[in-house]
Every structure is written in C-alpha cells, then in structure tokens.
Design an enzyme around this catalytic site. Structure first.
Site, PDB file in Angstrom:
ATOM      1  N   TYR A  15       0.866  -1.121  -0.054  1.00  0.00           N
ATOM      2  CA  TYR A  15      -0.035   0.077   0.050  1.00  0.00           C
ATOM      3  C   TYR A  15       0.779   1.199  -0.151  1.00  0.00           C
ATOM      4  CZ  TYR A  15      -2.623  -3.896   1.836  1.00  0.00           C
ATOM      5  OH  TYR A  15      -3.598  -5.035   2.124  1.00  0.00           O
ATOM      6  N   TYR A 143     -12.851  -7.694   5.833  1.00  0.00           N
ATOM      7  CA  TYR A 143     -11.663  -7.716   4.864  1.00  0.00           C
ATOM      8  C   TYR A 143     -10.945  -9.152   4.557  1.00  0.00           C
ATOM      9  CZ  TYR A 143      -6.726  -7.610   3.247  1.00  0.00           C
ATOM     10  OH  TYR A 143      -5.806  -7.608   2.437  1.00  0.00           O
ATOM     11  N   ASP A 244     -14.193 -16.615   7.698  1.00  0.00           N
ATOM     12  CA  ASP A 244     -12.751 -16.378   7.187  1.00  0.00           C
ATOM     13  C   ASP A 244     -12.178 -16.083   8.694  1.00  0.00           C
ATOM     14  OD1 ASP A 244     -10.439 -15.076   6.908  1.00  0.00           O
ATOM     15  OD2 ASP A 244     -11.280 -13.626   5.359  1.00  0.00           O
ATOM     16  N   LYS A 273      -2.435 -16.989   8.109  1.00  0.00           N
ATOM     17  CA  LYS A 273      -1.728 -16.202   9.031  1.00  0.00           C
ATOM     18  C   LYS A 273      -0.938 -16.995  10.414  1.00  0.00           C
ATOM     19  CE  LYS A 273      -3.317 -11.445   8.491  1.00  0.00           C
ATOM     20  NZ  LYS A 273      -4.659 -11.054   7.761  1.00  0.00           N
TER      21      LYS A 273
HETATM   22  C1  LIG Z   1      -4.737 -11.252   6.279  1.00  0.00           C
HETATM   23  C2  LIG Z   1      -6.441 -11.580   5.912  1.00  0.00           C
HETATM   24  C3  LIG Z   1      -6.496 -12.111   4.774  1.00  0.00           C
HETATM   25  C4  LIG Z   1      -5.617 -12.226   3.685  1.00  0.00           C
HETATM   26  O1  LIG Z   1      -4.467 -13.143   3.848  1.00  0.00           O
HETATM   27  P1  LIG Z   1      -3.081 -13.052   2.965  1.00  0.00           P
HETATM   28  O2  LIG Z   1      -2.264 -14.055   3.613  1.00  0.00           O
HETATM   29  O3  LIG Z   1      -2.560 -11.494   3.349  1.00  0.00           O
HETATM   30  O4  LIG Z   1      -3.551 -13.138   1.542  1.00  0.00           O
HETATM   31  C5  LIG Z   1      -7.895 -12.527   4.528  1.00  0.00           C
HETATM   32  N1  LIG Z   1      -8.724 -12.558   5.718  1.00  0.00           N
HETATM   33  C6  LIG Z   1      -8.440 -12.176   6.601  1.00  0.00           C
HETATM   34  C7  LIG Z   1      -9.536 -12.160   7.716  1.00  0.00           C
HETATM   35  C8  LIG Z   1      -7.244 -11.606   7.119  1.00  0.00           C
HETATM   36  O5  LIG Z   1      -6.833 -10.960   8.038  1.00  0.00           O
END
Ligand SMILES: *Cc1c(COP(=O)(O)O)cnc(C)c1O
Length: 425
Positions: A15, A143, A244, A273
């Site tokens: 970014y 997100y 997610d 993550k």
């Molecule tokens: C960081 C994140 C993503 C994306 O993961 P990347 O490994 O950066 O592609 C998707 N969803 C959530 C909730 C996140 O915190």
C-alpha cells in the site's frame, strides 16, 4: 547503508507509492518479541508481523521443524504426490476444528484460501444443478484479502472498490454487525442480511464473514448471538456459510477458533496467518463431507484449483510444530493475561480528546482516534519509544505475540498511549 537506498529505488512495499515512498526500517534479526534494527535498536513488536508470529521470533522448536524438514525436502508438487507433513497437518486441523469440518484444501496465502472458499461454494451449487446460485453475500467493514475475488467481498469503501469496479465481481452487502456483546443484539441488528437473503432468494451461494472480529476492515467486534442468528438464516435459505478465520484462528480471541467461541460451525472455514506461527506463507480451506461429496459428484468431478506451492512441506512442518507449541502451552490463561494487560495499559487513552474508543478482545487491543494517524510523524514517534506498532487509518492497535511478558506489554501500551496523547497535543 548502500543496499537500503537501492531497495528504496527498486522494491514496492504494501500500500505504498514508488515515488518518494515513506521510510521503511531495516530489520537485522528478530528474537522472542523483539525486532533488532540494522542500527542495533530493539523494538518490542506489537504486530506479531500482521497477526502471525504468535510464539515470537526465532523460536527453537519452530526453527528445528524447518531445518529438520529442509534436510529431507523443501518442496514437491502436490499433484499426484503427497507427504507426511501435509497429512499430519490436515489431521491436526480436522481434530481441532468443529465437526463436521473434515476435508482440507491447502493453499499458499489467506487471499487464496478465500478464493478457494468462494469457488467451492460456486462449484457446490453447480453440482446440485442450481446454476442461478452464484451470488455471494457479505457484510460491510470486512477484509478478506487483496486478490480480485477476495477484494470483491472486502468493504466496498475502505476496500477501494471504486478503483477496480470494472473488473470486480459484484457482491451483495449488508450493514456491518453493530452488536459488540450479546446484550446489544436484537433481530434488527441482522435485518440487512435477512432482507438481502429474501430479495435474492435462490441466487445466493454463500455468506462470508470474519467471525467475532472484523480485522483489517476496521477492527470491530461482534457477538456470538449475531453469528448464531446468521447460521439460522443461512440454514433457512439453504445458503452456505463461510467463516474467514485467517485473523482470528489459533487463539487470538481467547478461543482456539472464533467459531468455537460463537458456538457456530460454518460450512467452509478459511485459516492462514498464524497457521505457521508466522514462519512462512500457508493457508487452508476446510469444508464438510457434504460440500466435498456434492462438489465432487458434479461436472467436472473435481475441485478446480491447484497452486504450485500447495501444501509446501516446509510450511506444513512448521505449522505442525506451531500448533503443538500452542496446544501444549497454557494458551487460554496466557491470552486472558494479555487481554488484562491490554485493558489496563490502554485504559488511560480513553481520557484523550482525540480518542473515540478503546476496545480489547483476547490478544487484540485497539485505540480508535477521531482522525487518521499522521504516519509521517506517528510511525517514527512509536519507534522512538521502542515499539513496533503500525497504525492504519484512525486505528492504533496491537496483536502481540502470545509470549509477551507483562513488563513488555506495559511498555508497549504506554508507548501507544503516549504517542496518541502527543497527537492530541
Ligand atoms: C490477512 C487476511 C486475509 C488475507 O490473507 P493474505 O495471507 O494476506 O492473503 C484474509 N482474511 C483475513 C480476515 C485476513 O486478516
């Protein structure tokens, strides 16, 4: 430092512009909860490298898992081949997540695991002959990643949809949950989701949401009752529910997985993550036998995705070690301890004229300011106070490694409060 000037000319940062980019800090090494800069300064790390490094850096057991696997093989393709680290990791994930999530698709990053989840939902409905069911419904302030499909379900405003509107698939959006605790919940909190499901009955393939904590879309918390009601609504409309948990998974909220804290099981679960303890990139999309069997029975009889580095053995090996390390630690007590430290340490920020909210949940602490952080002075001011905290927008927040001591937590939070106070002055 010669290489740093070269780097500045050649390397993009997240970014960031390539013309006159903001300064970046060179890190020489990292141990425990501390980053050591090239000039020898040490910073207490409040970010855990974007939620990932839950055990801290340079962890002997995790190091050993990587080097041990390295001596056997760094990588093999996953098409037609398999290996023990992947089998063991799938076994652990199935064991630790709620039933009936028992099928695991490995991929290389969180964004890709979201793409995989969305494609699974679409292929599932195709296999059932419901070709009209291809819409995805989500809530605002989400997100889910930066690839096109994942970006399309991010918040339309802070996810920058206007830049890419011509190429992004169109999704359905309901208002963000506005019910931090179960006591705040009543059915009007989820009216927007109900309306959309009713308006697009028979067209929605899946609902995707970050359970309990909306991360990079605003660090907002919502309650278990919201998710329980969402599950009911999805069931009533025969819609798949995707959680997610890329940010919330592996203990961050005080629950091993937020879905367990909410008492709700999704049909598809995205993990990433902290999966590898922050060592390398790896993600997983879990689903049920019902989804996987149905999908596999349709045309072309397979799930159509397969990344080059799928189930990378080094990443799987370190993920196994990271999960063992977590499970064999008193992680619940530890996260409760960190939550207390964050609450205590950040409370003084409530008195500041430029702060609208201070909130903590598990090992997540957030100061929300009235105005966006002025990064050109705020980032150096935090570094000067010996901490690594990276504000975004109006938020100065931390998600420290779970191994941070109370003393370091106190230093971290007082540096945050002092810096926000400096912004008020
Ligand atoms: C960081 C994140 C993503 C994306 O993961 P990347 O490994 O950066 O592609 C998707 N969803 C959530 C909730 C996140 O915190």
């Amino acid at each position: 430092m010669d290489w740093l000037e070269r780097e500045r000319q050649q390397v993009w940062h997240p970014y960031a512009p390539m013309v006159d980019p903001p300064p970046v800090y060179p890190v020489r090494e990292a141990h425990g909860v501390r980053l050591t800069l090239e000039d020898g300064r040490e910073l207490i790390d409040g970010m855990a490298s974007w939620w990932c490094a839950i055990h801290g850096y340079n962890h002997p057991r995790l190091n050993e898992a990587v080097t041990g696997q390295l001596g056997r093989m760094a990588h093999v393709m996953f098409g037609g081949l398999t290996h023990r680290p992947a089998a063991d990791l799938a076994d652990r994930l199935v064991e630790l997540t709620p039933e009936p999530l028992d099928k695991v698709f490995f991929c290389d990053s969180g964004s890709v695991s979201v793409e995989v989840a969305l494609k699974m939902a679409v292929q599932y409905w195709q296999a059932r002959g419901h070709t009209k069911r291809h819409r995805i419904l989500t809530v605002r302030n989400g997100y889910h990643g930066d690839t096109a499909g994942a970006m399309s379900v991010c918040d339309p405003v802070n996810g920058m949809h206007h830049l890419f509107s011509a190429v992004l698939p169109e999704r359905l959006f309901a208002p963000a949950p506005d019910c931090p605790t179960d006591d705040d919940f009543n059915d009007s909190c989820i009216q927007g989701v109900r309306d959309q499901l009713a308006a697009y009955a028979g067209e929605v393939a899946a609902v995707i949401i970050e359970p309990l904590v909306q991360g990079a879309g605003g660090m907002r918390f919502h309650c278990p009752r919201y998710l329980q009601r969402l599950r009911q609504l999805c069931d009533e409309h025969g819609v798949l529910l995707i959680f997610d948990e890329i940010a919330t998974g592996f203990g961050r909220t005080g629950h091993l997985f937020a879905c367990q804290g909410a008492g709700v099981t999704p049909d598809i679960l995205c993990l990433g993550k902290a999966l590898t303890g922050g060592y390398m990139t790896l993600a997983a999309t879990l689903t049920t036998r019902e989804v996987s069997d149905t999908l596999s029975s349709g045309d072309p009889g397979a799930f159509m995705h397969g990344p080059t580095f799928m189930a990378n053995p080094l990443a799987c090996a370190v993920a196994n070690a990271s999960i063992d390390e977590l499970i064999n630690s008193p992680w619940q007590a530890n996260i409760a301890r960190i939550e207390n430290g964050l609450r205590r340490g950040l409370a003084p920020a409530r008195e500041l004229s430029n702060v609208t909210d201070v909130r903590c949940f598990g090992a997540i602490g957030v100061i929300e300011m009235t105005e966006a952080a002025a990064m050109h002075w705020m980032q150096p001011a935090l570094v000067r106070r010996g901490v690594w905290v990276r504000p975004f927008g109006r938020l100065v927040y931390v998600m420290p490694p779970f191994v941070m001591t109370d003393g370091d937590l106190a230093s971290l939070t007082s540096a945050m409060v002092e810096t926000v106070a400096e912004a008020a002055a």
